[in-house]
Motif scaffolding. Structure first.
Motif, short mmCIF file in Angstrom:
data_model
loop_
_atom_site.label_atom_id
_atom_site.label_comp_id
_atom_site.label_asym_id
_atom_site.label_seq_id
_atom_site.Cartn_x
_atom_site.Cartn_y
_atom_site.Cartn_z
N ASP A 367 35.45 9.81 5.20
CA ASP A 367 34.57 9.82 6.36
C ASP A 367 33.45 8.80 6.18
O ASP A 367 33.33 8.14 5.14
N ALA A 368 32.62 8.67 7.20
CA ALA A 368 31.60 7.61 7.20
C ALA A 368 30.61 7.75 6.05
O ALA A 368 30.09 6.74 5.56
N ASP A 369 30.33 8.97 5.61
CA ASP A 369 29.33 9.18 4.57
C ASP A 369 29.87 8.90 3.17
O ASP A 369 29.15 8.39 2.31
N ALA A 421 31.84 17.46 3.14
CA ALA A 421 30.46 17.65 2.73
C ALA A 421 30.31 17.50 1.22
O ALA A 421 29.34 16.89 0.73
N MET A 422 31.28 18.03 0.46
CA MET A 422 31.25 17.89 -1.00
C MET A 422 31.37 16.41 -1.40
O MET A 422 30.65 15.93 -2.28
N ASP A 423 32.28 15.70 -0.75
CA ASP A 423 32.44 14.27 -1.05
C ASP A 423 31.15 13.52 -0.76
O ASP A 423 30.79 12.58 -1.47
N GLY A 424 30.46 13.96 0.29
CA GLY A 424 29.18 13.34 0.61
C GLY A 424 28.15 13.56 -0.49
O GLY A 424 27.35 12.65 -0.79
N LEU A 425 28.15 14.71 -1.10
CA LEU A 425 27.23 14.96 -2.22
C LEU A 425 27.54 14.02 -3.38
O LEU A 425 26.64 13.48 -4.02
N ALA A 426 28.84 13.85 -3.68
CA ALA A 426 29.20 12.94 -4.76
C ALA A 426 28.81 11.50 -4.44
O ALA A 426 28.34 10.75 -5.31
N THR A 428 26.34 10.69 -2.67
CA THR A 428 24.89 10.66 -2.82
C THR A 428 24.50 10.43 -4.27
O THR A 428 23.60 9.65 -4.58
N VAL A 429 25.20 11.10 -5.18
CA VAL A 429 24.93 10.90 -6.61
C VAL A 429 25.24 9.47 -6.99
O VAL A 429 24.50 8.83 -7.74
N ASN A 430 26.33 8.93 -6.47
CA ASN A 430 26.68 7.55 -6.73
C ASN A 430 25.62 6.58 -6.18
O ASN A 430 25.39 5.52 -6.75
N GLY A 431 24.98 6.99 -5.10
CA GLY A 431 23.92 6.17 -4.53
C GLY A 431 24.38 5.27 -3.42
O GLY A 431 23.57 4.62 -2.76
N CYS A 432 25.71 5.23 -3.15
CA CYS A 432 26.19 4.36 -2.08
C CYS A 432 25.84 4.95 -0.71
O CYS A 432 25.67 4.20 0.27
N TRP A 433 25.75 6.30 -0.62
CA TRP A 433 25.20 6.93 0.58
C TRP A 433 23.73 7.20 0.27
O TRP A 433 23.37 8.21 -0.29
N ALA A 434 22.91 6.24 0.58
CA ALA A 434 21.49 6.29 0.19
C ALA A 434 20.68 7.12 1.18
O ALA A 434 21.12 7.39 2.29
#
Length: 434
Positions: A367-369, A421-426, A428-434
């Motif tokens: 997804d987009a996030d 949503a879980m993938d989005g958290l990961a 976020t940790v990676n920082g690509c979804w800032a």
């Protein structure tokens, strides 16, 4: 010292993440870099100091963990792999149903007790007019392997002037019960087969041993040996003569496969074999007891609120905090553990990797996030009705490796929405979804 991490995580985190040493770092290896999750970075930040990227990541997680798709019962934690600083946490010491994240504990126990080079042996022995196929716990045995065993056995029988035999199977290596506490009846034999020491082609049937014996008998017949009567269950005698054997691939390869595909049957077999390797009964209880000992005594992982009843994570009685899952994963970043535990790290699915549980065929990181994190997250998935987990490693925006674990229980959202949503958290940790 490791207990200090779990105790610290019992304290609620403010919107700006707290941090502190978990005390299970081993010092830096001057020959390592930040480009491999199995190594430590050389530029360790001072304890208690978060860089700007980590502060932003923690602030984003603090908001995104409240995503309605995840429900209200969520546990999570992020560590800096090099310094073991806790970068962020959310009810991280709360024990939740971890689903297949249990396989991280199972793999660690098996590799530590048995060793990465261990192989499982399936034998054929002859005595009193009977060929007995003896199961050795090889969950990867194939029809092709049985065909070779049958050809070898048939050649030996013909050389001895024997043309007719009875066929039996011996799966006594693994005693009953074959089903674990907490397994729903709908789980078997499809999601997991009753645990036996003999199986062919991973067949999901109630009696994998007799199924394998029948396949072996058919191959014997094709090799020109007459099989007298139906396949039965028996115990090989001490004076039976070995006539053929097959050895599996190394345990490291088997663990790699188990984690990539989240194979429940392999996990349960490894739990039994781990018990045997430590001199304990090859039961669910024996296996989980040994795994607990390995984690706690060998590696210093905290077992506070840790409850494990099987090797696969299908048991709905299993409970593991995100903090503990992160501790297990953090072992993989220490070079001293690479030889033994390297296949756990290598076996973690990679975001967007076809053929793994994080592949596009499962709708992960699409997804987009989260799409920005394709190829950047190494993590074990976990999915049961009422439980979704994702625990692994990723290189953050600052170039440093982060260890993370997220577990949710009880969300009423659609499973694919929870995983997004879980993938989005990961991401976020990676920082690509800032």
């Amino acid at each position: 010292m490791r207990r200090a991490l779990v105790l610290a995580l019992a304290v609620p985190f403010a919107s700006v993440a707290l941090s502190g040493p978990s005390a299970f770092a081993v010092g830096e290896d001057p020959g390592t870099t930040a480009n491999d999750p199995g190594t430590t970075a050389k530029d360790t930040a001072p304890d208690g100091v978060l860089g700007a990227d980590d502060r932003q990541m923690a602030a984003n997680l603090e908001k995104r963990v409240l995503d309605p798709r995840l429900g209200a019962d969520v546990s999570g934690v992020v560590l800096d792999a090099a310094s073991d600083t806790v970068l962020w946490g959310h009810h991280a010491s709360t024990a939740l149903m971890p689903a297949s994240n249990v396989k991280l504990a199972t793999a660690t126990g098996a590799l530590t007790v048995l060793g990465p080079d261990h192989r499982f042996t399936t034998k054929v022995v002859h005595g009193h007019g009977t060929l007995t196929l003896v199961g050795g716990g090889d969950r990867t045995l194939t029809t092709a392997d049985l065909t070779e065993l049958a050809k070898t056995a048939a050649a030996g029988l013909k050389a001895a002037g024997v043309s007719t035999v009875k066929v039996a199977v011996d799966d006594s290596l693994f005693p009953e019960p074959t089903l674990a506490d907490g397994w729903n009846t709908g789980y078997y034999p499809d999601s997991v087969a009753p645990v036996r020491a003999l199986v062919v082609d991973g067949h999901g049937v109630d009696d994998t041993s007799l199924d394998a014996g029948q396949a072996f008998a058919a191959r014997l017949a094709a090799a020109g040996v007459t099989v007298d009567g139906a396949v039965t269950r028996a115990t090989a005698g001490p004076h039976d003569v070995p006539v053929a054997r097959h050895r599996s691939a190394p345990l490291s390869d088997i663990v790699h496969t188990m984690l990539k595909t989240s194979d429940n049957d392999i996990a349960e077999t490894l739990l039994r074999a781990t018990a045997l390797g430590a001199g304990r009964p090859a039961t669910f209880e024996g296996g989980t007891e040994v795994v607990r000992g390995v984690l706690s005594l060998r590696y210093g992982v905290s077992l506070a609120h840790f409850e494990m009843y099987d090797g696969s994570g299908l048991s709905r009685a299993d409970r593991i905090p995100a903090a503990t899952l992160a501790e297990i994963l953090d072992l993989l970043t220490e070079p001293r553990h690479r030889r033994v535990l390297g296949s756990v790290l290598d076996g973690l699915p990679v975001s967007g990797e076809a053929g793994s549980t994080l592949g596009p065929e499962w709708g992960r990181f699409d997804d987009a996030d989260s799409r920005c994190a394709v190829g950047k997250v190494h993590a074990k998935t976990g999915t049961l009705t009422g439980a979704v987990a994702l625990s692994g490693l990723t290189q953050g925006k600052d170039g440093r490796w982060k260890v993370f674990s997220f577990v949710e229980n009880g969300s009423t959202a659609a499973p694919n929405d929870i995983k997004d949503a879980m993938d989005g958290l990961a991401a976020t940790v990676n920082g690509c979804w800032a």
